[in-house]
Scaffold this motif. Structure first.
Motif, PDB file in Angstrom:
ATOM      1  N   GLU A  43       0.832  -1.219   0.000  1.00 41.67           N
ATOM      2  CA  GLU A  43       0.000   0.000   0.000  1.00 41.67           C
ATOM      3  C   GLU A  43       0.859   1.259   0.000  1.00 41.67           C
ATOM      4  OE1 GLU A  43      -3.926  -1.507   2.447  1.00 41.67           O
ATOM      5  OE2 GLU A  43      -2.527  -0.113   3.391  1.00 41.67           O
ATOM      6  N   LEU A  44       1.929   1.216   0.774  1.00 35.99           N
ATOM      7  CA  LEU A  44       2.799   2.405   0.855  1.00 35.99           C
ATOM      8  C   LEU A  44       3.515   2.628  -0.473  1.00 35.99           C
ATOM      9  CD1 LEU A  44       4.098   4.596   2.714  1.00 35.99           C
ATOM     10  CD2 LEU A  44       5.907   2.940   3.195  1.00 35.99           C
ATOM     11  N   GLY A  45       3.967   1.528  -1.084  1.00 38.50           N
ATOM     12  CA  GLY A  45       4.681   1.631  -2.358  1.00 38.50           C
ATOM     13  C   GLY A  45       6.138   2.016  -2.168  1.00 38.50           C
ATOM     14  N   ARG A  46       6.954   1.714  -3.153  1.00 36.24           N
ATOM     15  CA  ARG A  46       8.394   2.042  -3.167  1.00 36.24           C
ATOM     16  C   ARG A  46       9.076   1.625  -1.850  1.00 36.24           C
ATOM     17  NH1 ARG A  46       8.015   8.118  -5.550  1.00 36.24           N
ATOM     18  NH2 ARG A  46      10.248   8.070  -5.194  1.00 36.24           N
ATOM     19  N   TRP A  47       8.717   0.419  -1.398  1.00 37.90           N
ATOM     20  CA  TRP A  47       9.210  -0.054  -0.095  1.00 37.90           C
ATOM     21  C   TRP A  47      10.732  -0.116  -0.066  1.00 37.90           C
ATOM     22  CZ3 TRP A  47       7.974  -0.140   4.673  1.00 37.90           C
ATOM     23  CH2 TRP A  47       8.559  -1.033   5.579  1.00 37.90           C
ATOM     24  N   GLU A  48      11.322  -0.549  -1.175  1.00 36.49           N
ATOM     25  CA  GLU A  48      12.791  -0.660  -1.187  1.00 36.49           C
ATOM     26  C   GLU A  48      13.447   0.700  -0.997  1.00 36.49           C
ATOM     27  OE1 GLU A  48      14.660  -3.364  -0.928  1.00 36.49           O
ATOM     28  OE2 GLU A  48      12.706  -4.292  -0.698  1.00 36.49           O
ATOM     29  N   GLU A  49      12.815   1.756  -1.505  1.00 35.47           N
ATOM     30  CA  GLU A  49      13.377   3.093  -1.303  1.00 35.47           C
ATOM     31  C   GLU A  49      13.247   3.526   0.161  1.00 35.47           C
ATOM     32  OE1 GLU A  49      12.006   5.976  -4.284  1.00 35.47           O
ATOM     33  OE2 GLU A  49      11.819   4.267  -5.653  1.00 35.47           O
ATOM     34  N   TRP A  50      12.121   3.178   0.771  1.00 34.21           N
ATOM     35  CA  TRP A  50      11.938   3.475   2.206  1.00 34.21           C
ATOM     36  C   TRP A  50      12.994   2.737   3.032  1.00 34.21           C
ATOM     37  CZ3 TRP A  50       8.973   7.097   4.462  1.00 34.21           C
ATOM     38  CH2 TRP A  50       7.929   7.645   3.719  1.00 34.21           C
ATOM     39  N   ARG A  51      13.199   1.459   2.663  1.00 35.54           N
ATOM     40  CA  ARG A  51      14.213   0.666   3.393  1.00 35.54           C
ATOM     41  C   ARG A  51      15.590   1.305   3.263  1.00 35.54           C
ATOM     42  NH1 ARG A  51      15.210  -5.004   1.453  1.00 35.54           N
ATOM     43  NH2 ARG A  51      16.081  -5.495   3.474  1.00 35.54           N
ATOM     44  N   GLU A  52      15.922   1.724   2.065  1.00 33.77           N
ATOM     45  CA  GLU A  52      17.244   2.303   1.847  1.00 33.77           C
ATOM     46  C   GLU A  52      17.395   3.606   2.642  1.00 33.77           C
ATOM     47  OE1 GLU A  52      19.946   1.270   0.810  1.00 33.77           O
ATOM     48  OE2 GLU A  52      21.058   3.166   0.658  1.00 33.77           O
ATOM     49  N   ARG A  53      16.314   4.387   2.676  1.00 31.64           N
ATOM     50  CA  ARG A  53      16.369   5.646   3.457  1.00 31.64           C
ATOM     51  C   ARG A  53      16.558   5.308   4.947  1.00 31.64           C
ATOM     52  NH1 ARG A  53      18.402   9.538   4.271  1.00 31.64           N
ATOM     53  NH2 ARG A  53      17.475  11.383   5.165  1.00 31.64           N
ATOM     54  N   GLY A  54      15.848   4.278   5.402  1.00 32.17           N
ATOM     55  CA  GLY A  54      15.987   3.851   6.799  1.00 32.17           C
ATOM     56  C   GLY A  54      17.409   3.409   7.093  1.00 32.17           C
TER      57      GLY A  54
END
Ligand code: SF4
Length: 506
Positions: A43-54
């Motif tokens: 639902e959030l989308g672009r999860w891999e980008e969120w992970r990388e930011r984290g």
């Protein structure tokens, strides 16, 4: 953090594997958490980008932890709070106990805090005659059961409703059913009076924001707010690594943590506490104390292999995907932190060797890394810890001898060929229907649960040599001027460089 019994993880796992209910309960709940997480991240989308930011936020913070920790502590003090640094668990527990006894507190209410479990805080407080009440529902259940958490996020994952009802009936002296509303109602009634009469509240800390000195608490039951606002004194126990630099970083963490932990878009209650109650405020404690724990964490700083373990935000997602945890549950690890993160963190925080076998409680499949919202390479760390065990001589003599023999055989092709020939003869009594089966000895552990195909009667190298000779003896196809095979008349295969029927330049 010592809770391991005299047995190792292997013995504890064997015992856990006999408990069909435990295995079913853990599998059911972890599967539900995984599927909710999948939905929430999609639902959030672009999860891999969120992970990388984290990962970037955590990596940057830990690389500059001295700076951000000081900034955090300065800002806590600037807002009227007190900061205490503790080198180890004993010191942290002693600080909290002193603060509690100096205030002549008789009752302490707690919200969920893995650090307080790590330092065995309840034990120290109870030794001074202080009543400690866990107010997170899962923690309350295991406190009544006198057990330790079996999951980072869901401490009582291994308990049935009937077991919970029995515990509540014993504690309250009243008859209950196993309905969720009845059990939750009992806990709510019982705990409410405890909140109102407690002298001190103890919470953990999901994140400490360096730029403001704020404590961030994520809870789903609202108990964190009660614990941090009703008693006159609020004590926070936190690991030194739980810092993030800014409020903007909290946005990333607030997306990563609940989605990874329980598949929620946002935690039900996110409290941001900056200092104790101001004179013009109604709610909040008169005093705020923050106890910052090292307990082996600083020893990982600067270590290329293990520093990233401090990036952990304790979401529990690695537990939910781990094929080992999903079979044996949390107690088999014998430590406060179970699952893949526990198998890495526990031996690092306890370098004495008591937990040296935990890194073997893994299939090294890498699912933990894939699930981790801040991309901690736990599988690499597990291998590194195993290597460290070997370097420190923690290997069984039989295993050492086997590995030496293995290395010697694989070092020389002649030895390898000889060994394979011997193995082909030696396997004969064990082969059944093309598979090796063993009912005893070291092979049993492998063949009991897996198919081990028998060695081929003719090894591949010999067959390959025969195939090569066969090819050489075959008539060679016609070649074009550049050496590629010429297209045969009527063939449907494309000519080299062409594009199928009628290929060629157009
Ligand atoms: S290692 Fe990663 S997945 Fe496991 S608890 Fe920590 S942050 Fe979550």
């Amino acid at each position: 953090m010592t809770v391991a019994s005299g047995h190792g993880v292997l013995e504890r796992s064997r015992a856990a594997l006999q408990n069909e209910f435990l295995r079913g309960a853990v599998r059911f709940t972890t599967e539900r958490l995984r599927s909710r997480k999948r939905t929430a991240t999609d639902e959030l989308g672009r999860w891999e980008e969120w992970r990388e930011r984290g990962r970037q936020i955590r990596s940057h913070t830990i690389e500059h932890l001295d700076y951000y920790l000081k900034r955090f502590a300065d800002n806590v003090r600037a807002h009227g709070g007190h900061v205490h640094f503790a080198a180890d668990g004993r010191e942290a527990a002693a600080i909290v106990t002193r603060l509690v006894t100096e205030r002549q507190a008789k009752r302490v209410v707690k919200s969920k805090s893995m650090v307080s479990e790590e330092i065995h805080l309840n034990h120290y407080l109870e030794a001074q005659g202080v009543e400690v009440v866990e107010t997170d529902l899962g923690e309350y259940i295991i406190q009544l059961a006198k057990e330790m958490p079996s999951h980072i996020i869901i401490p009582s994952i291994h308990k049935t409703r009937a077991q919970i009802r029995d515990l509540f009936e014993q504690a309250g002296g009243e008859g209950l059913t196993t309905e969720t509303a009845v059990l939750a109602g009992f806990a709510r009634r019982t705990l409410r009076s405890q909140f109102l009469s407690a002298d001190v509240g103890v919470t953990g800390c999901n994140f400490g924001i360096a730029e403001t000195g704020s404590i961030v608490l994520f809870t789903n039951e609202g108990n964190g707010r009660m614990v941090s606002t009703l008693p006159g004194t609020h004590i926070v126990t936190m690991g030194m690594e739980r810092i993030i630099p800014t409020f903007a970083d909290l946005e990333v963490m607030a997306n990563l943590l609940p989605r990874s932990a329980t598949g929620q878009k946002l935690t039900a209650y996110m409290s941001v506490i900056t200092g104790p109650r101001r004179v013009d405020e109604w709610d909040g404690p008169d005093e705020l104390h923050v106890v910052i724990l090292d307990n082996g964490r600083s020893a990982q700083l600067g270590d290329d292999e293990f520093q990233a373990v401090l990036h952990c935000i304790r979401c529990g997602a690695c537990l939910n995907v781990c094929p080992v945890y999903r079979q044996i549950g949390g107690h088999a690890y014998g430590s406060v932190y179970p699952g893949p993160i526990g198998a890495v963190l526990t031996p690092l925080l306890n370098p004495g060797g008591e937990y040296h076998d935990l890194p073997y409680a893994s299939s090294l499949c890498g699912a933990c890394f894939e699930a981790c919202p801040v991309k901690i390479p736990l599988h690499d760390m597990l291998v590194a810890l195993r290597r460290r065990n070997v370097e420190q001589g923690r290997v069984k003599p039989l295993e050492r001898a086997a590995m030496k023999g293995f290395a010697a055989v694989f070092a020389k092709p002649g030895r390898y060929r000889l060994a394979m020939r011997a193995a082909r003869v030696g396997q004969k009594p064990l082969v059944k229907d093309g598979y090796i089966t063993s009912t005893f000895g070291p092979l049993f552990g492998w063949t009991h649960t897996r198919h081990a195909p028998a060695l081929a009667a003719v090894p591949f190298r010999e067959r390959f040599a025969g195939m090569k000779q066969d090819v050489q003896e075959r008539p060679q196809p016609n070649r074009t001027s550049d050496g590629s095979p010429a297209k045969a008349a009527g063939s449907h295969l494309p000519a080299a460089g062409g594009d199928g029927e009628g290929g060629g330049e157009r």
